[in-house]
Every structure is written in structure tokens, then in C-alpha cells.
Design a protein around this motif. Structure first.
Motif: not given
Length: 138
Positions: A12, A15-16, A18-20, A30, A68, A93, A97, A99, A131
Motif C-alpha cells: 500500500v 501516504d495511505r 500513514w493516514e491510517a 484501521r 510520518r 516510502e 505502491s 511502504s 492495510l
């Protein structure tokens, strides 16, 4: 102080992930559904409820969007005989696509690291599955 460091590659984007991780009030939805049944934010504290009703209070020490990184320390409700428990997640990162998630945990007394380490390993594997959408609640 004993340091436990585990990491995993997650399919994943960073950014996604980290958002979670940064959504500290939604860890039960999450990151660790099933292991944590509820999370309540009170100021800088997060109160986690476990499946058996036991609660753990954590102080959210930092949520740093630039690097992050999210850090917390357990202040109440720890079931293990720890005198100190501080942990941090950091998201890196790997490519467009994927991480890398690193979970670092410091504990005292030192001898407790042998008991904490497998729990952290199991936790990061559960987070990866959730995730990536392969967890039990996906």
C-alpha cells in the motif's frame, strides 16, 4: 532499556499507510480490528478497550506528519509487569505502491523484551493484513 524493532513491507502506498497510523482515534478500525475493540481520545490520551473489556491508557507523544512518525507511551492498564513502555510507528516510502512500516518499542525491565517481542511481531503482521485488505475484517 530494551529496544524491540520490527518492520514489514506493506503493499500500500506510504501516504495511505500513514493516514491510517496517524488516525490515532481509529486504531480499532484501521489497524487492529479484533485486537482492539474501541479507542477514545481524551486530550492527548488514547484509551483502548480490548475484547475482554480491559482498558489501556496511552499518552500520544507525537504525530509528526513531516516524517510520518507516531509515538505513544502506556501510562495505565499495562497487564505485563513493565515499568516503562514507549513505542513509535514510522512509515517510509518503498516505491510508488509499497511502504515500509517500522514499529520500535522500548521496555523496562530488560528481561520483558522476550515476552513483548512476539506480541509486536504478531501486531505488525495483523496491521499489514488489515492495510492490504487481507485481514479478517476486510
Amino acid at each position: 532499556m530494551a529496544t524491540i524493532r520490527v518492520e514489514t513491507t506493506i503493499d500500500v502506498p506510504a501516504d495511505r499507510v500513514w493516514e491510517a497510523v496517524a488516525d490515532v482515534g481509529a486504531v480499532h478500525q484501521r489497524l487492529l480490528p479484533g485486537r482492539v475493540t474501541n479507542a477514545v481520545i481524551e486530550g492527548d490520551n488514547r484509551i483502548l478497550t480490548m475484547p475482554d473489556g480491559h482498558q489501556v491508557r496511552e499518552l500520544i507523544v507525537a504525530v509528526d506528519h513531516d516524517i510520518r512518525r507516531m509515538a505513544y507511551t502506556v501510562v495505565e492498564g499495562q497487564r505485563m509487569p513493565l515499568t516503562y513502555h514507549h513505542a513509535a510507528f514510522q512509515v517510509f516510502e518503498k516505491d510508488d505502491s509499497r511502504s515500509r512500516l517500522v514499529w520500535t518499542t522500548d521496555v523496562l525491565p530488560h528481561a520483558m523484551a522476550a515476552l513483548v517481542h512476539p506480541r509486536v511481531e504478531r501486531g505488525i503482521a495483523e496491521i499489514k493484513a488489515v492495510l492490504e485488505g487481507t485481514g479478517s475484517d476486510s
